[in-house]
Enzyme design. Structure first.
Site: not given
Ligand code: BES
Ligand code: ZN
Length: 866
Positions: A265, A298-299, A321
């Site tokens: 995000e 989500h993002e 999250e």
């Molecule tokens: N902020 C996270 C991505 C992230 C997670 C970056 C861990 C670095 C380390 C992002 O907002 C996220 O949660 N993405 C999920 C998908 C979401 C729909 C639950 C993902 O990447 O699995």
């Molecule tokens: Zn997230």
């Protein structure tokens, strides 16, 4: 290995007002110059200590404080940190470092993916770009100047607004970006490459026009429309549901092929795994379309819940999250179907999170300590965290929740805060006491709620007793009772809820009896409707009552749930018979209940397909005190074949009736395809030439990927030449489309064919297999280890050895992805002694290798110890 504890949190001694970055991009050697304005934090009294900046793999080339080069005695620099002594209260620091993006296989920090530069900074990747106070409670205003060769990198992107650009000598050019919102370093992003843009716009509720840009490789320009439409829908939904508007004039999404997670995000410049952007009906399934819609949303939702209000420290991760997953679940429920969405979300929670809570890595949604933060992006923090946020909505109502969320965001806008601040915001806005809810944040384990009921015919009342218990962890205080909302209704013989019995019971003690008046008949209770809390429900229920609820419950979630309980009861009985060597017999009542669902005109195709699916082998195994994967597999295959045979005509007519349609991705067509493919699955399981021919025909003629993939997955389950032919045809047709080829690897890895393991071993040597690409590695290895229990748990342990070998290889390339795959061994104690010993031996072998990352070590050591 150093363990970080939540209780040791201290505010930063220094804060950063602004950071101006300059990147001289080159794949082998990139120069990063940073100029920062720092000052001592007035909230941290009597600070006189040195300035300590984080670094990771950096090479310092120059250092100046307030414009003057520093004498070697004033600082200590190594690849992991930069310490500067005797700094004034307010000063400017300028650094220059060298990094090597093309060699960055961990995909954290600045790296290249198919020739495109991109960044991933959460959680602690920014320190791999430059020396910095790389922690979420240090928020600064960023500017970024990017310089690169124009021919190879015509597009240069970073956070915020593009404010200037120009030419340099030698065919290089530059672009300057400015982000007006102070942000933590984990939200920084940079992208440079030869990309094309799919454009759109959005006009906010207050009338501002926002430019929307989806950036992809030129070959994928025709696969962006759905991601753009999803973004627009998410922006509108957040305005309508919560009154939250976007705050910059531009919103960019970039798709890259190499990405450790799903998406990120970063402020104004999201970086996405291409899997969650690219779609057209011929290459993406209905589930892919829904996945894209959910992840894009989500993002986007993080812009408020994560970016404008962020986390004080990484222990608070569920603050952003859990909350944002809850928001994307609610969005998807509104976009698709609330019942289907709830069933999907709960199935995911049970499959991944209940297992985690029952295993060696159990932790509360707000963990107390960690060794490697990347290991704490877990199903517990995400999925259980979302369920805990949902508790507020269940307790306060939608309106109360909206008020609470808005109050929390207004009070803390621009700040880095804690889960306690969220709970307080909710409580203050609604003028209620939510203190007891804190227990959900520090107590791990899945609570069990036992229920029993007694109907008093003469008094016309029904007494429902609920009691709760929790997993007890050694060295931790005895768990105290949680506040658990239980939505219930009492169902009468006519299938309707008895008037006055639909209530939300609030269980806040160890045990409580709730009384319902005016109950003039023996009711069938429907408990925890909509899965109103993340608990396991235990109650004695006859198969008759389950079949009754399956046919009648007014709550669509509990209708489905009754069917799953019924099937689970049948399946567990059969597992017992397999283990005792007894003959297997099918309960005709389950067949009857399935037939009734098939002919129920009130249910849509998606709900029918879900109701007619049996619980997975993973979910069944969770119910057993000691797992024999062969017995579970045999029992389940038996029931699939029995249902296939007993309802053969019904499946046939369902298939025939729903066979024709279009490849449009809309509700009517999605429902049709789900039901049709469920029917086909039962038919193909019969392994008759005629039914196999239907799958072959669908595979050959399918217009869209949903039907194509479904038919393929059925054919690869077969132990016959049709399987090999389909595998060859699929490859020839799709070898040029990486995301589709991932499906080819994944379906073979998850196949129930006896050939599955040999195929997986062969595929690991296929020219298109690439351990360094996370999607490809997961498509083969994670799909096999986590999604094919029957083959992974083969009794000779060869599959354990194979996966362990690949984990060790992968760990040297990308520890974050390796540690996800190795987690497939975590449940070893739950298996019968032979397998348990074999799994444990592989964990010990991995732990004993030299040079293993702390990511993998933290997981395997925990798994062996606990
Ligand atoms: N902020 C996270 C991505 C992230 C997670 C970056 C861990 C670095 C380390 C992002 O907002 C996220 O949660 N993405 C999920 C998908 C979401 C729909 C639950 C993902 O990447 O699995
Ligand atoms: Zn997230």
């Amino acid at each position: 290995m150093e363990r970080i504890h939540r209780k040791d949190y201290r505010a930063s001694e220094f804060l950063v007002d602004t950071i101006d970055l300059v990147f001289e991009l080159d794949p082998t050697e990139t120069i990063v110059r940073a100029k920062m304005q720092l000052h001592r934090n007035p909230e941290v009294p009597a600070g006189t200590g040195p300035l300590l900046l984080h670094g990771d793999g950096l090479e310092l080339r120059a250092l100046r404080l307030d414009g003057a080069a520093l004498d070697g005695s004033r600082f200590e620099a190594d690849s992991q940190s930069l310490r500067i002594h005797d700094v004034p209260d307010r000063f400017e620091l300028a650094t220059e470092v060298v990094i090597h993006p093309a060699e960055n296989t961990k995909l954290m920090g600045l790296y290249t993916s198919s020739g495109t530069f991109c960044t991933q900074c959460e959680a602690e990747g920014f320190r791999r770009i430059t020396y910095y106070l790389d922690r979420p409670d240090v928020m600064a205003r960023f500017t970024t100047r990017i310089e690169a060769e124009r021919a190879r990198y015509p597009v240069l992107l970073s956070n915020g607004n593009r404010v200037a650009e120009g030419e340099l000598s030698d065919g290089r050019h530059w672009v300057q970006w400015e982000d007006p919102f102070p942000k933590p370093s984990y939200l920084f992003a940079l992208v440079a490459g030869n990309l094309v843009c799919h454009e759109g716009t959005f006009t906010t509720a207050s009338g501002r026009e926002v430019a929307l840009e989806i950036w992809v490789e030129p070959a994928n320009a025709d696969k962006c429309a759905h991601a753009l439409a999803s973004l627009q829908a998410a922006m509108r939904w957040d305005e309508e549901r919560y009154g939250l508007e976007y705050d910059l004039d531009i919103y960019m999404i970039v798709a890259v092929d190499d990405f450790n997670m799903g998406a990120m995000e970063n402020k104004g410049l999201n970086v996405f795994n291409s899997k969650f952007v690219l779609a057209k009906p011929s290459t993406a399934t209905d589930d892919d379309y829904e996945g894209i819609e959910g992840v894009v949303a989500h993002e986007y939702f993080h812009n408020w819940t994560g970016n404008r209000v962020t986390c004080r420290d990484w222990f608070q991760l569920t603050l952003k999250e859990g909350l944002t997953v809850f928001r994307d679940q609610e969005f998807s429920a509104d976009m698709t179907s609330a019942a289907v969405q709830r069933i999907k979300d709960v199935t995911r929670l049970r499959t991944a999170q209940f297992a985690e809570d029952a295993g060696p890595l159990a932790h509360p949604i707000r963990p107390e300590s960690y060794i490697e933060m990347n290991n704490f992006y877990t199903a517990t923090v995400y999925e259980k965290g979302a369920e805990v946020v949902r508790l507020y909505q269940t307790l306060l109502g939608r309106e109360g929740f909206r008020k609470g969320l808005r109050h929390y965001l207004e009070r803390h806008d621009g700040c880095a805060v804690t889960c306690d601040d969220f709970r307080q915001g909710m409580a203050d806005a609604n003028d209620v006491d939510l203190d007891q809810l804190e227990r959900w944040y520090f107590q791990a384990g899945t609570p069990v709620v036992r229920t029993s009921g007694a109907w008093d015919a003469s008094a016309g009342s029904y007494a429902m007793t609920l009691s709760q218990s929790q997993r007890v962890f050694p060295d931790e205080p005895r768990p105290r009772p949680l506040p658990i909302p239980i939505r219930v209704g009492l169902v009468g013989a006519d299938g309707n809820d008895i008037a006055g019995t639909v209530r939300t019971l609030e269980l806040s003690e160890d045990e409580h009896t709730f009384t319902f008046e005016n109950v003039r008949e023996r009711p069938v209770p429907s408990i925890a409707r909509g899965f109103s809390a993340p608990i396991k429900l235990e109650m004695e229920r006859s198969r008759e009552d389950l079949a009754f609820l399956m046919a009648n419950d007014s709550d669509p979630f509990n209708r489905w749930e009754a069917g799953q309980r019924f099937a689970t009861d049948v399946l567990l009985g059969l597992v017992g018979r397999v283990l005792e060597g007894q003959a297997l017999e099918m309960d005709p009542a389950l067949v009857q209940a399935f037939r009734r669902i098939l002919s129920d005109g009130s249910l849509d195709g998606s709900i029918k397909a879900l109701t007619l699916s049996l619980p997975s082998e993973e979910l069944l195994s969770q119910e057993l005190s000691q797992v024999d994967p062969d017995a579970v597999h045999r029992a389940r295959e038996f029931v699939v074949r029995e249902l296939g045979a007993a309802l053969r005509d019904d499946w046939m007519s369902t298939y025939a009736q729903h066979r024709q349609g279009t490849d449009a991705v809309d509700k009517a067509q999605i429902d049709r395809r789900r039901l049709k493919n469920r029917a086909l699955r039962y038919l193909v399981a019969l392994e008759e030439q005629g039914t196999i021919a239907l799958a072959v025909e669908q595979f050959r003629t399918a217009a869209g990927m949903t039907d194509y993939e479904a038919a393929f997955s059925m054919l690869v389950d077969l132990d016959s030449s049709e399987a090999d032919r389909a595998i060859a045809e699929f490859y020839d047709r799709w070898r040029g489309e990486p995301l589709v080829l991932d499906k080819w690897f994944r379906m073979q890895a998850m196949s129930s064919s006896p050939a599955a393991f040999d195929r997986v071993v062969a595929l690991s040597n296929h020219p298109d297999f690439n351990l360094a690409n996370p999607n490809r590695a997961r498509s083969l290895l994670f799909a096999f280890a986590a999604g094919n229990p029957f083959a992974f748990h083969r009794a000779d342990g060869e599959a354990y050895r194979f996966v362990a070998d690949r984990v060790v290889e992968l760990d040297a390339i990308n520890p974050q992805v390796a540690s996800r795959i190795v987690s497939s061994f975590n449940q070893w104690r739950r298996f019968e002694p032979g397998r348990a010993a074999l799994m444990k031996a592989q964990l010990e072998r991995i732990a004993g290798q030299s040079g293993i990352s702390k990511d993998v070590l933290e997981i395997v050591e925990r798994a062996v110890e606990r």
